[in-house]
Design an enzyme around this catalytic site. Structure first.
Site, PDB file in Angstrom:
ATOM      1  N   CYS A  44      -2.564  -3.002  -3.544  1.00  0.00           N
ATOM      2  CA  CYS A  44      -3.815  -2.671  -2.686  1.00  0.00           C
ATOM      3  C   CYS A  44      -4.938  -2.163  -3.507  1.00  0.00           C
ATOM      4  CB  CYS A  44      -3.415  -1.925  -1.596  1.00  0.00           C
ATOM      5  SG  CYS A  44      -4.961  -1.706  -0.480  1.00  0.00           S
TER       6      CYS A  44
ATOM      7  N   CYS B  77      -6.403   1.458  -1.945  1.00  0.00           N
ATOM      8  CA  CYS B  77      -5.653   2.866  -1.768  1.00  0.00           C
ATOM      9  C   CYS B  77      -5.033   3.182  -3.214  1.00  0.00           C
ATOM     10  CB  CYS B  77      -4.477   2.582  -1.132  1.00  0.00           C
ATOM     11  SG  CYS B  77      -3.226   2.000  -1.152  1.00  0.00           S
TER      12      CYS B  77
ATOM     13  N   CYS C 228      -2.801   4.961   2.704  1.00  0.00           N
ATOM     14  CA  CYS C 228      -3.875   3.949   2.715  1.00  0.00           C
ATOM     15  C   CYS C 228      -4.846   3.979   3.865  1.00  0.00           C
ATOM     16  CB  CYS C 228      -3.504   2.717   2.616  1.00  0.00           C
ATOM     17  SG  CYS C 228      -4.665   1.292   2.149  1.00  0.00           S
TER      18      CYS C 228
ATOM     19  N   CYS D 262       0.957  -1.091   0.141  1.00  0.00           N
ATOM     20  CA  CYS D 262      -0.084   0.201   0.037  1.00  0.00           C
ATOM     21  C   CYS D 262       0.825   1.256  -0.048  1.00  0.00           C
ATOM     22  CB  CYS D 262      -0.982   0.021   1.276  1.00  0.00           C
ATOM     23  SG  CYS D 262      -1.765  -1.379   1.629  1.00  0.00           S
TER      24      CYS D 262
END
Length: 362
Positions: free
Chosen positions: A78, A81, A51, A47
């Site tokens: 991810c 995000c 995030c 991430c």
């Protein structure tokens, strides 16, 4: 890859105990987006710092300088995000544009006006360029000029023409840097090493066949291999017109020192070297020589040791271009997780070197 000259560099995770990055993650600090990503071992996801997902446990987190490095270690982006954001892609596009300009135009004024041509602030351009390539625009231009100079010296009618063809404003700066960057004067390099005397010998060692070559100033090559012919070819390709001849007797002292070092009887190997290198390479190589016998350092630790914490990939490239194996102990550079990473002379030899040093230390 944005910069082909760094294609072989090792991409490493950042130091796991870096409190500054961990604090950025805990605070969901968006100002660090694009500077690094964090990966979570338990989920296999990486991430950006801002995030909104639940914060992981510290021991599960690994930091990486860019998404690609995390993906090469098996982590996936991810979905929440959107790690590969539009902003990041815009930065990649910006730096790719800068590289295109620098590669196409060798005029010295290009570097000074690069930010204006790309309509971006100088600080943003410099930070983004260094994050993605490991060097600043100026350092990239200098490396580019040196490459052009080496090519031009072999084809131009005289040194002055080669100097200006490569984009240098004068020959004075070239001669001042010649010893560290060319290993000789531009005139000698233009002649393919003509006038230089290089002695070499090839002997057996615990690592296979060992070539040691030296000029009157110091060792210029230490190569490892399985047979003599490839080792000799590597030496002659760099200086095709140099006077290269076997000199077993003249290199006896160097051979003895290196063999004693490999046998663990001389942990410190302080031999003079005469190799081509940039200022950055010299810094990395000196940091490698400072690593104690029997120990290792990660590429990111070496980058921090020379005051360039984000130049991890450039450090990997400097290790890969080391021409004097063992004398400059690039085998002591490993990945963040302790795995071997790469080694020009083969990972099996790297493992033998490290195991031997650790055994002697114990």
């Amino acid at each position: 890859m944005i910069l082909s000259v760094y294609a072989e560099q090792v991409k490493q995770p950042m130091r796991n105990s870096d409190d500054r990055y961990w604090q950025a993650v805990m605070g969901r600090d968006c100002t660090f987006d694009g500077i690094f990503v964090y990966a979570v071992r338990s989920t296999g996801v990486y991430c950006r710092p801002s995030c909104p997902s639940r914060r992981p446990r510290r021991e599960q987190v690994v930091f990486y300088p860019e998404p690609k490095a995390a993906e090469e270690d098996g982590f996936r982006p991810c979905r929440r995000c959107g790690t590969r954001s539009a902003a990041e892609n815009a930065q990649v596009k910006l730096i790719a544009g800068a590289l295109t300009v620098l590669q196409a135009d060798s005029d010295p004024s290009t570097l000074a006006s690069l930010d204006q041509r790309l309509q971006v602030s100088p600080d943003r351009l410099s930070r983004g360029f260094k994050r993605l390539t490991g060097v600043t625009p100026r350092q990239y231009r200098e490396a580019q000029q040196l490459t052009r100079l080496k090519t031009s010296l072999r084809t131009s009618e005289n040194v002055a023409a080669a100097v200006y063809d490569a984009g240098f404003g004068s020959s004075r700066a070239v001669y001042e840097r010649a010893a560290s960057q060319l290993g000789m004067t531009p005139g000698a390099y233009r002649r393919g090493g003509r006038g230089m005397r290089i002695g070499y010998t090839i002997v057996d060692s615990a690592l296979g066949r060992l070539l040691i070559a030296a000029t009157e100033r110091g060792i210029c090559s230490v190569c490892l291999g399985d047979s003599d012919q490839p080792l000799e070819k590597t030496l002659r390709e760099e200086y095709p017109l140099a006077a290269i001849a076997r000199d077993s007797k003249g290199l006896e002292a160097h051979v003895r020192h290196i063999r004693e070092h490999l046998a663990g009887r001389a942990p410190t190997l302080d031999l003079p070297v005469d190799v081509q290198a940039t200022a950055f390479q010299w810094k990395v190589w000196q940091a490698l020589r400072d690593i104690p016998y029997g120990e290792t350092r990660s590429y990111s630790e070496i980058a921090r040791a020379i005051g360039r914490p984000r130049a991890v990939r450039a450090v990997g490239h400097a290790c890969a271009t080391n021409r004097v194996a063992v004398v400059i102990p690039c085998h002591r550079a490993v990945r963040q997780d302790g795995s071997l990473g790469g080694y020009r002379w083969g990972l099996e030899r790297k493992q033998v070197l490290l195991d031997g040093e650790r055994k002697k230390t114990r």
